[in-house]
Scaffold this motif. Structure first.
Motif, PDB file in Angstrom:
ATOM      1  N   GLU A  77     -11.922 -27.472  17.572  1.00  0.00           N
ATOM      2  CA  GLU A  77     -10.792 -27.763  17.068  1.00  0.00           C
ATOM      3  C   GLU A  77     -10.188 -29.032  17.597  1.00  0.00           C
ATOM      4  O   GLU A  77      -9.797 -30.038  16.742  1.00  0.00           O
ATOM      5  N   GLN A  80     -12.532 -31.766  16.097  1.00  0.00           N
ATOM      6  CA  GLN A  80     -12.159 -31.928  14.679  1.00  0.00           C
ATOM      7  C   GLN A  80     -10.961 -33.003  14.532  1.00  0.00           C
ATOM      8  O   GLN A  80     -11.099 -33.968  13.954  1.00  0.00           O
ATOM      9  N   GLU A  84     -10.902 -36.866  13.006  1.00  0.00           N
ATOM     10  CA  GLU A  84     -10.276 -37.148  11.871  1.00  0.00           C
ATOM     11  C   GLU A  84      -9.600 -38.360  12.131  1.00  0.00           C
ATOM     12  O   GLU A  84      -8.810 -39.127  11.165  1.00  0.00           O
ATOM     13  N   LYS A 139     -20.689 -23.485  11.364  1.00  0.00           N
ATOM     14  CA  LYS A 139     -20.143 -24.595  11.812  1.00  0.00           C
ATOM     15  C   LYS A 139     -20.678 -25.330  13.204  1.00  0.00           C
ATOM     16  O   LYS A 139     -20.033 -26.158  13.898  1.00  0.00           O
ATOM     17  N   ASP A 268     -13.977 -28.455   5.845  1.00  0.00           N
ATOM     18  CA  ASP A 268     -13.482 -29.202   7.179  1.00  0.00           C
ATOM     19  C   ASP A 268     -14.205 -30.632   7.478  1.00  0.00           C
ATOM     20  O   ASP A 268     -13.681 -31.491   7.817  1.00  0.00           O
ATOM     21  N   SER A 269     -15.465 -30.625   6.953  1.00  0.00           N
ATOM     22  CA  SER A 269     -16.550 -31.396   7.439  1.00  0.00           C
ATOM     23  C   SER A 269     -15.892 -32.893   6.573  1.00  0.00           C
ATOM     24  O   SER A 269     -16.034 -34.134   6.713  1.00  0.00           O
ATOM     25  N   LYS A 271     -12.846 -33.888   5.876  1.00  0.00           N
ATOM     26  CA  LYS A 271     -11.948 -34.459   6.744  1.00  0.00           C
ATOM     27  C   LYS A 271     -12.346 -35.259   7.719  1.00  0.00           C
ATOM     28  O   LYS A 271     -11.395 -36.373   8.250  1.00  0.00           O
TER      29      LYS A 271
END
Length: 290
Positions: A77, A80, A84, A139, A268-269, A271
């Motif tokens: 998290e 990620q 981003e 993931k 999610d990827s 982003k």
């Protein structure tokens, strides 16, 4: 504790079998066993007990594995969020790829992309399409390339539609195929079902089983030596093959029998800027070749 140790504990919790866990972690079985022993030494406790079916985690092992999963999810998290925030010019792109696509097509894509984004690094994991699909769902990778119309609940981008061929040393009348040994190479379960469906659309008897080999190249060489025929759903395996007879596969409706290649990824990827850049690049390249 190394970061990889948390991944080991989390994987053993999800897959309590040393051999299968080692495959998921891309480790050898002895290396995984040795690392597990080192973790047990560090915590001065027994984490897993072997039994005939695999391993059983002790209460201490289960506690550590659950906490490992929580830490890994938290770390992903954080990772990620940081990715981003980046501009898309740096990063490590984790790609999973079907064996044949990884061999024949991905290297050229990566080479072209590296000229545009030299600071992007790649981690490549290869396997059957079903293996790649699992990695995307968990993931563990950002993007996957798979062959065949697998069920997937994320985003799918069609990359190519490839023809299939029956290949033999000399021409075989189509109606004689059930009486000639078929040489097979390793494919995922979905492809097996696809080929079975095609076969029973045309024949009422099962194929005559011949050799089973690990790789398409080996299959081609067996065919070249007159040991039977093969079915190739990857055209690259037979490109440039001299002296072999190629018969295009057709459906019952006399249309080309084809298989799709897909690029798959989760929402999610998209982003992550450097992942989005690569997705856009692949879409541009593949569209230009259609």
């Amino acid at each position: 504790m190394k970061d990889s140790d948390w991944a080991i504990l989390d994987t053993l919790y999800r897959e309590p079998n040393i051999t299968k866990a080692a495959d998921l972690l891309f480790m050898t079985q002895p290396s995984l066993t040795k690392r597990l022993q080192q973790i047990e030494k560090e915590f001065t406790t027994t984490i897993a007990i072997r039994n005939p079916k695999g391993i059983v985690l002790t209460a201490q092992g289960e506690y550590l594995a659950i906490k490992a999963g929580e830490m890994l999810r938290k770390f992903k998290e954080i990772q990620q969020q940081i990715m981003e925030m980046n501009d898309g010019n740096k990063g490590t792109l984790k790609v999973g790829v079907n064996n044949s696509y990884g061999r024949f097509r991905l290297p050229s894509l990566l080479n072209q992309y590296k000229t545009m984004y030299p600071n992007i690094n790649f981690e490549i994991a290869s396997g059957l399409s079903s293996d790649v699909l699992k990695m995307v769902n968990l993931k563990e990778i950002n993007i996957g390339f798979i062959r065949g119309d697998h069920d997937f609940h994320g985003i799918k981008q069609l990359i190519s539609v490839d023809p299939s061929y029956i290949v033999s040393k000399k021409e075989i009348p189509f109606e004689d195929l059930p009486y000639i040994p078929r040489i097979e190479y390793l494919v995922d379960p979905l492809t097996v079902k696809l080929l079975d469906h095609w076969w029973y659309e045309h024949f009422t008897v099962p194929p005559l089983k011949g050799l089973v080999v690990n790789h398409g190249d080996t299959c081609r060489e067996m065919i070249a030596n007159g040991l039977g025929y093969g079915i190739f759903l990857v055209p690259e395996f037979i490109e440039g093959a001299v002296g072999l007879y190629k018969q295009p596969m057709l459906t019952k409706a006399k249309k080309p029998f084809t298989r799709n290649t897909w690029m798959i990824f989760n929402n999610d990827s998209c982003k992550i800027p450097f992942v989005r850049n690569f997705i856009d690049f692949v879409c541009t390249q593949t569209n230009s070749t259609k």
